[in-house]
Design a protein around this motif. Structure first.
Motif, PDB file in Angstrom:
ATOM      1  N   VAL A  52       0.837  -1.203   0.000  1.00  0.00           N
ATOM      2  CA  VAL A  52       0.000   0.000   0.000  1.00  0.00           C
ATOM      3  C   VAL A  52       0.870   1.251   0.000  1.00  0.00           C
ATOM      4  CG1 VAL A  52      -1.622   1.366   1.378  1.00  0.00           C
ATOM      5  CG2 VAL A  52      -2.032  -1.089   1.037  1.00  0.00           C
ATOM      6  N   PHE A  53       1.889   1.295   0.856  1.00  0.00           N
ATOM      7  CA  PHE A  53       2.729   2.492   0.929  1.00  0.00           C
ATOM      8  C   PHE A  53       3.607   2.653  -0.308  1.00  0.00           C
ATOM      9  CE2 PHE A  53       1.419   2.722   5.315  1.00  0.00           C
ATOM     10  CZ  PHE A  53       1.437   4.092   5.560  1.00  0.00           C
ATOM     11  N   ASN A  54       4.104   1.558  -0.855  1.00  0.00           N
ATOM     12  CA  ASN A  54       4.889   1.664  -2.086  1.00  0.00           C
ATOM     13  C   ASN A  54       4.036   2.178  -3.241  1.00  0.00           C
ATOM     14  OD1 ASN A  54       7.155   0.741  -0.780  1.00  0.00           O
ATOM     15  ND2 ASN A  54       7.005  -1.349  -1.548  1.00  0.00           N
ATOM     16  N   ALA A  55       2.803   1.707  -3.311  1.00  0.00           N
ATOM     17  CA  ALA A  55       1.907   2.160  -4.374  1.00  0.00           C
ATOM     18  C   ALA A  55       1.558   3.636  -4.203  1.00  0.00           C
ATOM     19  CB  ALA A  55       0.637   1.306  -4.384  1.00  0.00           C
ATOM     20  N   MET A  56       1.264   4.047  -2.970  1.00  0.00           N
ATOM     21  CA  MET A  56       0.984   5.469  -2.714  1.00  0.00           C
ATOM     22  C   MET A  56       2.177   6.334  -3.082  1.00  0.00           C
ATOM     23  SD  MET A  56      -1.242   6.077   0.734  1.00  0.00           S
ATOM     24  CE  MET A  56      -0.150   5.217   1.859  1.00  0.00           C
ATOM     25  N   ARG A  57       3.364   5.889  -2.696  1.00  0.00           N
ATOM     26  CA  ARG A  57       4.588   6.640  -3.004  1.00  0.00           C
ATOM     27  C   ARG A  57       4.764   6.808  -4.503  1.00  0.00           C
ATOM     28  NH1 ARG A  57       9.024   2.779  -2.155  1.00  0.00           N
ATOM     29  NH2 ARG A  57       8.295   2.176  -4.233  1.00  0.00           N
ATOM     30  N   ASP A  58       4.646   5.710  -5.235  1.00  0.00           N
ATOM     31  CA  ASP A  58       4.892   5.776  -6.673  1.00  0.00           C
ATOM     32  C   ASP A  58       3.830   6.604  -7.393  1.00  0.00           C
ATOM     33  OD1 ASP A  58       7.078   4.251  -6.149  1.00  0.00           O
ATOM     34  OD2 ASP A  58       6.360   2.439  -7.150  1.00  0.00           O
ATOM     35  N   LEU A  59       2.584   6.503  -6.943  1.00  0.00           N
ATOM     36  CA  LEU A  59       1.527   7.333  -7.518  1.00  0.00           C
ATOM     37  C   LEU A  59       1.824   8.811  -7.290  1.00  0.00           C
ATOM     38  CD1 LEU A  59      -1.355   7.632  -8.777  1.00  0.00           C
ATOM     39  CD2 LEU A  59      -2.214   7.571  -6.420  1.00  0.00           C
ATOM     40  N   PHE A  60       2.213   9.159  -6.060  1.00  0.00           N
ATOM     41  CA  PHE A  60       2.458  10.562  -5.750  1.00  0.00           C
ATOM     42  C   PHE A  60       3.689  11.086  -6.473  1.00  0.00           C
ATOM     43  CE2 PHE A  60       3.961  14.097  -3.098  1.00  0.00           C
ATOM     44  CZ  PHE A  60       2.842  14.914  -3.201  1.00  0.00           C
ATOM     45  N   VAL A  61       4.750  10.298  -6.532  1.00  0.00           N
ATOM     46  CA  VAL A  61       5.961  10.728  -7.244  1.00  0.00           C
ATOM     47  C   VAL A  61       5.659  10.942  -8.723  1.00  0.00           C
ATOM     48  CG1 VAL A  61       8.247   9.947  -8.013  1.00  0.00           C
ATOM     49  CG2 VAL A  61       7.596   9.737  -5.608  1.00  0.00           C
ATOM     50  N   ALA A  62       4.844  10.077  -9.305  1.00  0.00           N
ATOM     51  CA  ALA A  62       4.486  10.239 -10.714  1.00  0.00           C
ATOM     52  C   ALA A  62       3.696  11.519 -10.938  1.00  0.00           C
ATOM     53  CB  ALA A  62       3.686   9.029 -11.193  1.00  0.00           C
ATOM     54  N   ALA A  63       2.779  11.831 -10.027  1.00  0.00           N
ATOM     55  CA  ALA A  63       2.009  13.072 -10.153  1.00  0.00           C
ATOM     56  C   ALA A  63       2.902  14.290  -9.950  1.00  0.00           C
ATOM     57  CB  ALA A  63       0.858  13.079  -9.160  1.00  0.00           C
ATOM     58  N   ALA A  64       3.777  14.236  -8.969  1.00  0.00           N
ATOM     59  CA  ALA A  64       4.660  15.368  -8.673  1.00  0.00           C
ATOM     60  C   ALA A  64       5.666  15.615  -9.792  1.00  0.00           C
ATOM     61  CB  ALA A  64       5.395  15.132  -7.353  1.00  0.00           C
ATOM     62  N   ALA A  65       5.971  14.579 -10.576  1.00  0.00           N
ATOM     63  CA  ALA A  65       6.898  14.735 -11.694  1.00  0.00           C
ATOM     64  C   ALA A  65       6.367  15.709 -12.742  1.00  0.00           C
ATOM     65  CB  ALA A  65       7.185  13.384 -12.335  1.00  0.00           C
ATOM     66  N   SER A  66       5.087  16.024 -12.672  1.00  0.00           N
ATOM     67  CA  SER A  66       4.500  17.023 -13.573  1.00  0.00           C
ATOM     68  C   SER A  66       5.039  18.424 -13.300  1.00  0.00           C
ATOM     69  CB  SER A  66       2.976  17.032 -13.420  1.00  0.00           C
ATOM     70  OG  SER A  66       2.614  17.534 -12.125  1.00  0.00           O
ATOM     71  N   GLY A  67       5.642  18.596 -12.117  1.00  0.00           N
ATOM     72  CA  GLY A  67       6.120  19.913 -11.713  1.00  0.00           C
ATOM     73  C   GLY A  67       5.058  20.766 -11.065  1.00  0.00           C
ATOM     74  N   ARG A  68       3.828  20.307 -11.066  1.00  0.00           N
ATOM     75  CA  ARG A  68       2.727  21.030 -10.441  1.00  0.00           C
ATOM     76  C   ARG A  68       2.718  20.783  -8.929  1.00  0.00           C
ATOM     77  NH1 ARG A  68       1.243  24.604 -14.338  1.00  0.00           N
ATOM     78  NH2 ARG A  68       0.781  23.543 -16.310  1.00  0.00           N
ATOM     79  N   HIS A  69       2.157  21.739  -8.211  1.00  0.00           N
ATOM     80  CA  HIS A  69       1.960  21.523  -6.778  1.00  0.00           C
ATOM     81  C   HIS A  69       0.926  20.418  -6.595  1.00  0.00           C
ATOM     82  CE1 HIS A  69       0.477  23.244  -2.663  1.00  0.00           C
ATOM     83  NE2 HIS A  69       1.215  22.156  -2.512  1.00  0.00           N
ATOM     84  N   CYS A  70       1.325  19.336  -5.960  1.00  0.00           N
ATOM     85  CA  CYS A  70       0.449  18.182  -5.745  1.00  0.00           C
ATOM     86  C   CYS A  70       0.349  17.870  -4.262  1.00  0.00           C
ATOM     87  CB  CYS A  70       0.979  16.952  -6.479  1.00  0.00           C
ATOM     88  SG  CYS A  70       0.930  17.086  -8.275  1.00  0.00           S
ATOM     89  N   VAL A  71      -0.841  17.480  -3.840  1.00  0.00           N
ATOM     90  CA  VAL A  71      -1.092  17.070  -2.454  1.00  0.00           C
ATOM     91  C   VAL A  71      -1.800  15.730  -2.475  1.00  0.00           C
ATOM     92  CG1 VAL A  71      -2.366  17.599  -0.333  1.00  0.00           C
ATOM     93  CG2 VAL A  71      -1.187  19.424  -1.561  1.00  0.00           C
ATOM     94  N   LEU A  72      -1.384  14.840  -1.593  1.00  0.00           N
ATOM     95  CA  LEU A  72      -2.069  13.570  -1.384  1.00  0.00           C
ATOM     96  C   LEU A  72      -2.547  13.523   0.052  1.00  0.00           C
ATOM     97  CD1 LEU A  72      -1.227  10.030  -2.532  1.00  0.00           C
ATOM     98  CD2 LEU A  72      -1.372  10.426  -0.078  1.00  0.00           C
ATOM     99  N   HIS A  73      -3.799  13.151   0.242  1.00  0.00           N
ATOM    100  CA  HIS A  73      -4.306  12.912   1.595  1.00  0.00           C
ATOM    101  C   HIS A  73      -4.726  11.459   1.702  1.00  0.00           C
ATOM    102  CE1 HIS A  73      -7.230  12.739   4.930  1.00  0.00           C
ATOM    103  NE2 HIS A  73      -6.263  13.415   5.517  1.00  0.00           N
ATOM    104  N   ALA A  74      -4.392  10.830   2.827  1.00  0.00           N
ATOM    105  CA  ALA A  74      -4.711   9.417   3.020  1.00  0.00           C
ATOM    106  C   ALA A  74      -5.180   9.161   4.441  1.00  0.00           C
ATOM    107  CB  ALA A  74      -3.494   8.541   2.714  1.00  0.00           C
ATOM    108  N   SER A  75      -6.243   8.380   4.552  1.00  0.00           N
ATOM    109  CA  SER A  75      -6.682   7.803   5.820  1.00  0.00           C
ATOM    110  C   SER A  75      -6.297   6.332   5.780  1.00  0.00           C
ATOM    111  CB  SER A  75      -8.192   7.961   6.008  1.00  0.00           C
ATOM    112  OG  SER A  75      -8.549   9.324   6.037  1.00  0.00           O
ATOM    113  N   ILE A  76      -5.385   5.933   6.661  1.00  0.00           N
ATOM    114  CA  ILE A  76      -4.756   4.612   6.589  1.00  0.00           C
ATOM    115  C   ILE A  76      -5.123   3.820   7.835  1.00  0.00           C
ATOM    116  CG2 ILE A  76      -2.555   3.422   6.261  1.00  0.00           C
ATOM    117  CD1 ILE A  76      -1.496   6.336   5.452  1.00  0.00           C
TER     118      ILE A  76
END
Length: 202
Positions: A52-76
């Motif tokens: 779960v954490f590896n998938a969240m990390r990779d999803l967020f890194v891929a979104a952040a690679a756009s250079g845009r300000h990105c935020v992820l919120h998670a209830s775990i």
């Protein structure tokens, strides 16, 4: 045991749909080890905490690679008594007896130190809740000690702890907090917010 996260990704751009859709391919390597359910508010990831954490990390890194300000919120959550056991969530760390706190802190630090860097800087804040045990603050203070000794501790804040650094050790730190603190068979939850490319980084 049942473990997973409800996650929402927020790219701060008019082209947010493209950023999210392009980032979703980062989940492909994990789809055979996760149950994924999406609605109009969030996406549920069910599986072992490491996946779960590896998938969240990779999803967020891929979104952040756009250079845009990105935020992820998670209830775990792990071990919620209101959820059925799921074989997909089975992990040895949550079936063995509870190890001494110092041993768990050392294992958590070793895992964070071994995280391969992603190249994406992030800031994060999280709160840990160890539920249904008499000595919950003992576990929380142990987790705080671990986080303060990690490479990504930034500062303590009201109601949460702030992290800063490469996404890999940041997500690993929060993952270890969920996995190592609180009773292995108990209910533990984390509230997590991660930010990258913020125009106001401090």
């Amino acid at each position: 045991m049942f473990s997973g996260a409800q996650i929402s990704l927020y790219p701060m751009t008019d082209d947010f749909v493209t950023v999210i859709v392009d980032a979703l391919s980062a989940l492909d390597p994990y789809r055979d080890r996760l149950r994924i359910e999406t609605d109009d508010i969030s996406t549920l990831l069910v599986g072992t905490p490491d996946v779960v954490f590896n998938a969240m990390r990779d999803l967020f890194v891929a979104a952040a690679a756009s250079g845009r300000h990105c935020v992820l919120h998670a209830s775990i959550s792990r071990g919620c008594p209101g959820e059925p056991d799921d074989p997909m969530c089975h992990t040895p760390e949550l079936t063995n007896p509870m190890a001494p706190l110092d041993e768990r802190k050392a294992r958590a630090l070793a895992t964070v130190a071994s995280a391969a860097l992603s190249g994406q800087s992030v800031a994060a804040q999280f709160s840990l809740y160890t539920l249904g045990i008499d000595q919950h603050m003992h576990e929380i203070y142990g987790c705080i000690d671990f986080v303060k000794s990690s490479s990504v501790f930034d500062k303590s804040k009201n109601f949460c702890t702030k992290l800063r650094g490469d996404a890999a050790p940041v997500f690993a730190t929060v993952g270890e907090a969920l996995l190592r603190f609180g009773h292995p068979a108990g209910h533990v939850t984390i509230d997590l917010t991660v930010s990258a490319n913020s125009p106001t980084p401090l």
